[in-house]
Write an enzyme that holds these catalytic residues in place. Structure first.
Site, PDB file in Angstrom:
ATOM      1  N   GLU A 281       0.843  -1.208   0.000  1.00  0.00           N
ATOM      2  CA  GLU A 281       0.000   0.000   0.000  1.00  0.00           C
ATOM      3  C   GLU A 281       0.878   1.258   0.000  1.00  0.00           C
ATOM      4  O   GLU A 281       0.547   2.251  -0.643  1.00  0.00           O
ATOM      5  CB  GLU A 281      -0.948   0.013   1.200  1.00  0.00           C
ATOM      6  CG  GLU A 281      -1.987  -1.090   1.174  1.00  0.00           C
ATOM      7  CD  GLU A 281      -2.820  -1.107  -0.105  1.00  0.00           C
ATOM      8  OE1 GLU A 281      -3.240  -0.032  -0.571  1.00  0.00           O
ATOM      9  OE2 GLU A 281      -3.031  -2.201  -0.651  1.00  0.00           O
ATOM     10  N   TRP A 312     -21.868  11.695 -19.119  1.00  0.00           N
ATOM     11  CA  TRP A 312     -22.269  11.913 -17.729  1.00  0.00           C
ATOM     12  C   TRP A 312     -23.737  12.326 -17.678  1.00  0.00           C
ATOM     13  O   TRP A 312     -24.269  12.874 -18.637  1.00  0.00           O
ATOM     14  CB  TRP A 312     -21.419  13.016 -17.086  1.00  0.00           C
ATOM     15  CG  TRP A 312     -19.958  12.681 -17.052  1.00  0.00           C
ATOM     16  CD1 TRP A 312     -18.967  13.256 -17.796  1.00  0.00           C
ATOM     17  CD2 TRP A 312     -19.323  11.669 -16.264  1.00  0.00           C
ATOM     18  NE1 TRP A 312     -17.752  12.668 -17.511  1.00  0.00           N
ATOM     19  CE2 TRP A 312     -17.941  11.683 -16.569  1.00  0.00           C
ATOM     20  CE3 TRP A 312     -19.774  10.742 -15.322  1.00  0.00           C
ATOM     21  CZ2 TRP A 312     -17.022  10.832 -15.971  1.00  0.00           C
ATOM     22  CZ3 TRP A 312     -18.851   9.883 -14.733  1.00  0.00           C
ATOM     23  CH2 TRP A 312     -17.507   9.932 -15.066  1.00  0.00           C
ATOM     24  N   ASN A 349     -10.458   3.301   3.467  1.00  0.00           N
ATOM     25  CA  ASN A 349     -10.216   3.089   2.034  1.00  0.00           C
ATOM     26  C   ASN A 349     -11.315   2.287   1.339  1.00  0.00           C
ATOM     27  O   ASN A 349     -11.738   2.623   0.232  1.00  0.00           O
ATOM     28  CB  ASN A 349      -8.858   2.401   1.837  1.00  0.00           C
ATOM     29  CG  ASN A 349      -8.568   2.163   0.361  1.00  0.00           C
ATOM     30  OD1 ASN A 349      -8.499   3.103  -0.415  1.00  0.00           O
ATOM     31  ND2 ASN A 349      -8.445   0.893  -0.025  1.00  0.00           N
ATOM     32  N   TRP A 367     -16.229  12.324 -12.029  1.00  0.00           N
ATOM     33  CA  TRP A 367     -15.350  12.006 -10.907  1.00  0.00           C
ATOM     34  C   TRP A 367     -14.666  13.265 -10.370  1.00  0.00           C
ATOM     35  O   TRP A 367     -14.326  13.340  -9.180  1.00  0.00           O
ATOM     36  CB  TRP A 367     -14.310  10.944 -11.304  1.00  0.00           C
ATOM     37  CG  TRP A 367     -13.427  11.333 -12.449  1.00  0.00           C
ATOM     38  CD1 TRP A 367     -13.657  11.103 -13.772  1.00  0.00           C
ATOM     39  CD2 TRP A 367     -12.165  12.035 -12.397  1.00  0.00           C
ATOM     40  NE1 TRP A 367     -12.637  11.620 -14.537  1.00  0.00           N
ATOM     41  CE2 TRP A 367     -11.701  12.189 -13.716  1.00  0.00           C
ATOM     42  CE3 TRP A 367     -11.387  12.540 -11.365  1.00  0.00           C
ATOM     43  CZ2 TRP A 367     -10.503  12.835 -14.029  1.00  0.00           C
ATOM     44  CZ3 TRP A 367     -10.187  13.178 -11.666  1.00  0.00           C
ATOM     45  CH2 TRP A 367      -9.755  13.317 -12.987  1.00  0.00           C
ATOM     46  N   TRP A 390      -9.542   8.464  -7.544  1.00  0.00           N
ATOM     47  CA  TRP A 390     -10.752   8.812  -8.302  1.00  0.00           C
ATOM     48  C   TRP A 390     -10.716   8.253  -9.719  1.00  0.00           C
ATOM     49  O   TRP A 390     -11.715   7.751 -10.228  1.00  0.00           O
ATOM     50  CB  TRP A 390     -10.978  10.333  -8.284  1.00  0.00           C
ATOM     51  CG  TRP A 390     -11.668  10.698  -7.017  1.00  0.00           C
ATOM     52  CD1 TRP A 390     -11.092  11.190  -5.879  1.00  0.00           C
ATOM     53  CD2 TRP A 390     -13.055  10.516  -6.713  1.00  0.00           C
ATOM     54  NE1 TRP A 390     -12.038  11.334  -4.893  1.00  0.00           N
ATOM     55  CE2 TRP A 390     -13.248  10.934  -5.381  1.00  0.00           C
ATOM     56  CE3 TRP A 390     -14.159  10.043  -7.423  1.00  0.00           C
ATOM     57  CZ2 TRP A 390     -14.504  10.885  -4.750  1.00  0.00           C
ATOM     58  CZ3 TRP A 390     -15.394  10.001  -6.807  1.00  0.00           C
ATOM     59  CH2 TRP A 390     -15.558  10.422  -5.491  1.00  0.00           C
TER      60      TRP A 390
END
Ligand SMILES: Cc1cc2nc3c(=O)[nH]c(=O)nc-3n(C[C@H](O)[C@H](O)[C@H](O)COP(=O)(O)OP(=O)(O)OC[C@H]3O[C@@H](n4cnc5c(N)ncnc54)[C@H](O)[C@@H]3O)c2cc1C
Length: 488
Positions: A281, A312, A349, A367, A390
Site C-alpha cells: 500500500e 455523464w 479506504n 469524478w 478517483w
C-alpha cells in the site's frame, strides 16, 4: 564576521528526523534559518482545502515547538515563494536555500524557475528527496517509459534498495545571531471560522510526535492482521498514517525501517504477510506519485483519453451531489462514509472506493466533482493519491477498476460491515434496525421501520440500484461499443 546562514525551506516535510534538506543545512556548518511559506498561488489550481489547512495549522505549531526545543524556531511568511525567499536572503544574508522535493505539476514548475533564479543570482539552491522511496524519474519500464500498471511497477521498484532513514544528530540546531521577522500562525488564518472541526480534535495528533506514536502503535498491534482487517471499516485495521505521510511528519523510509526492525535477527522480510500487504500500500502511494509526475494533466483530465467522451448525467441538478456530500443518499454504507469524512476528515479506504463508485456510476456525476469534495474535506488530501483513487474508481485511470464493475452498495455493506457497527456509528438514526435490514432500510416492513423509529428521519434511496446500474452500463456501452457485465 558571522557565517552566512542556510535557509531551510520546509514544505510537505514537516519533521526533523530523516529530513535530508535539514541534515544538509546542519552539515553546512553555518546557522540554519527554518522557514515555512504559505504560497497558495504556487499550488496552481490546488491550494489546500479546509481540512488540510486545519492539519497544517497544528502541524506547523508542532514543528515550531520541536525546533524551539533545539534552540531554533520556525519563521512563517505568506506570499509568492520566490519573493519571500528573496526578502529572507536579503534580511539574513543567507548564501543558500535547501528544500525537499514535491511532485505536483504546478509546484514542480514553480520550483524549477525558482532554482534557476536563485542560482543565477549566486545563491546555492539544493533540493533533496524526503517524500518517496523511489522518485518518479528513477523508475521506468523496459522501453524506458513510465509504468501504468501497479504490479510490474512495484516489482521493478523492489529490485532497488530502499535508502536508510537519516537521523538528525541530537543537540541544538545552529541558530543565526538575529532572527528575521516572522508572521504568526494566526496571520495564516488556517483554522475554520465556523467550527466544523470539533470532530477532528479527539481523533488526530498532527505533528512528528503524533506520527511516530501512530506508526509505532500500528506496527506493534495491527500490522500482522492487516491483510484480514484492512477492508473492515469498523475495525482499527489500517495505519491511519495518510495525513502524517502527506505532510511529511513521517517519511516512507521511516515506515520501511519500522517494519524492517520487526524482522529482528531472523532476517525474514517482510516479517509477516500483513507487513507485506501494508508495504505494497505504501507502494500504491509511490505509484500515485509516479503517475502524477509522468501524466501531469490527470488531476483534471482522464488518463484514458476515450473517457473524455463519457456521457455523464446532466449535472445541472445539484441535489444528488448535495445528497452524496451530506451522507443523505439512502444507502447506509455510502452515507456512513460521507459522514465519517465530514466529521473526522478521513474515510476508510474500502468506503472511499464504495462512495466514489456510487458517485460516478450510480449518480453518473463526473469524478472530478468527487475529487474536489475530497480535496476540501480530507485531512490527507493528496494530489497524487486522490487523483489515482478517483480515476481508479471511475475506470479511466491507470490499472483502474473496469467501468462495468459496479460496486453494489448493499452487498458491499453486508460484506464488509457484517454486524453493522460502522453504519450504526455514523448513521445513528437507523441504528435500531435489525442487522438484516440495516444495509437496505427501505426493504424493512413498516412495523420494523416504526419500531426502529426511522420514519421521516432517514431518506429512501435517491436512485434505484438496478436502474442506475443498467444506465451506467448503457452509458459505458455508448462509449465502448461493447461491455462485459460483472457486478462486484
Ligand atoms: C477515491 C479515493 C480517493 C483517495 N484520496 C486519497 C488522498 O487524497 N490521500 C491519500 O493519502 N490517500 C487517498 N486515497 C487512498 C487511500 O484510501 C488512503 O491512503 C487510505 O485510506 C489512508 O488510510 P491509512 O493511512 O489507514 O492507510 P493504510 O491502509 O494503513 O496504508 C498505509 C499508507 O499507504 C498509502 N496508501 C494506502 N492505500 C493507498 C492507495 N490506494 N493509493 C495511494 N496511497 C495509498 C497511504 O499513504 C497510507 O497512509 C484515496 C482512495 C480512493 C479510493
Amino acid at each position: 564576521m558571522s557565517v552566512s546562514p542556510v535557509i531551510l525551506w520546509f514544505r510537505n516535510d514537516l519533521r526533523l528526523q530523516d529530513n535530508p534538506a535539514l541534515n544538509a543545512a546542519v552539515a553546512s556548518g553555518g546557522p540554519v534559518v527554518p522557514v515555512y511559506i504559505l504560497d497558495e498561488a504556487g499550488e496552481g489550481t490546488w491550494p489546500a482545502g479546509g481540512a488540510s489547512k486545519w492539519w497544517l495549522h497544528h502541524s506547523l505549531a508542532a514543528l515550531d515547538a520541536s525546533l524551539r526545543d533545539r534552540g531554533s524556531r520556525l519563521i512563517l511568511a505568506r506570499g509568492e515563494s520566490g519573493e519571500v525567499l528573496g526578502d529572507l536572503i536579503t534580511a539574513t544574508r543567507a548564501h543558500a536555500v535547501y528544500w525537499n522535493r514535491r511532485y505536483e505539476p504546478a509546484v514542480i514548475a514553480r520550483d524549477k524557475t525558482l532554482k534557476a533564479d536563485l542560482t543565477a543570482s549566486g545563491v546555492e539552491a539544493k533540493s533533496y528527496n524526503s517524500a518517496l522511496l523511489f522518485e518518479p524519474h528513477t523508475i521506468a519500464n523496459k522501453q524506458g517509459k513510465p509504468f501504468q500498471v501497479f504490479t510490474p511497477y512495484w516489482r521493478q521498484c523492489l529490485t532497488q534498495a530502499v535508502a536508510a532513514a537519516a537521523p538528525l544528530k541530537p543537540g541544538p540546531l545552529p541558530a543565526p545571531t538575529h532572527w528575521p521577522e516572522s508572521a504568526t500562525l494566526a496571520d495564516f488564518a488556517l483554522l475554520p471560522t465556523i467550527r466544523w472541526d470539533s470532530g477532528f480534535h479527539g481523533v488526530w495528533t498532527p505533528g512528528e510526535a503524533g506520527a511516530h506514536k501512530q506508526l509505532k502503535g500500528f506496527v506493534a498491534e495491527a500490522m500482522s492482521h492487516y491483510e484480514d482487517r484492512r477492508n473492515l471499516p469498523a475495525q482499527p485495521g489500517t495505519s491511519r498514517l495518510s495525513p502524517h505521510l502527506h505532510f511529511g511528519e513521517v517519511g516512507p523510509r521511516q515506515v520501511w525501517a519500522a517494519v524492517r526492525a520487526l524482522s529482528g535477527d531472523s532476517g525474514v522480510f517482510p516479517p509477516s504477510r500483513g507487513a507485506q500487504v501494508f508495504l505494497s500500500e505504501i507502494g500504491w502511494r509511490e505509484f500515485a506519485h509516479h503517475l502524477l509526475f509522468h501524466f501531469p494533466h490527470t488531476p483534471e483530465q482522464p488518463l484514458r483519453d476515450d473517457f473524455k467522451r463519457f456521457p455523464w448525467a446532466d449535472d445541472h441538478d445539484a441535489s444528488k451531489l448535495t445528497a452524496w456530500q451530506r451522507g443523505q443518499t439512502g444507502y447506509p454504507i455510502v452515507d456512513a462514509g460521507m459522514r465519517e469524512l465530514w466529521q473526522t476528515g478521513w474515510m476508510h479506504n474500502r468506503v472511499r472506493m464504495i462512495v466514489a463508485s456510487f458517485l460516478v456510476k450510480h449518480l453518473r456525476l463526473p469524478w472530478q466533482h468527487g475529487a474536489a469534495w475530497f480535496w476540501d474535506t480530507l485531512v490527507d488530501a493528496d494530489l497524487a493519491s486522490n487523483t489515482l483513487g478517483w480515476q481508479w474508481s471511475a475506470g479511466c485511470g491507470a490499472d483502474a477498476a473496469p467501468y462495468f464493475r459496479i460496486f453494489a452498495p448493499v452487498t458491499q455493506g453486508e460484506r464488509f460491515d457484517v454486524e453493522g457497527a460502522y453504519v450504526r456509528r455514523w448513521v445513528p438514526e437507523i441504528a435500531r434496525l435489525p442487522d438484516n435490514y440495516l444495509h437496505a432500510p427501505w426493504t424493512a416492513p413498516d412495523n420494523v421501520r416504526a419500531y426502529a423509529g426511522i420514519e421521516g428521519r432517514y431518506p429512501d434511496p435517491i436512485v434505484d440500484h438496478v436502474t442506475a446500474r443498467q444506465e451506467a452500463l448503457t452509458a459505458f456501452k455508448a462509449l465502448r461499443g461493447h461491455v462485459e457485465e460483472r457486478d462486484a
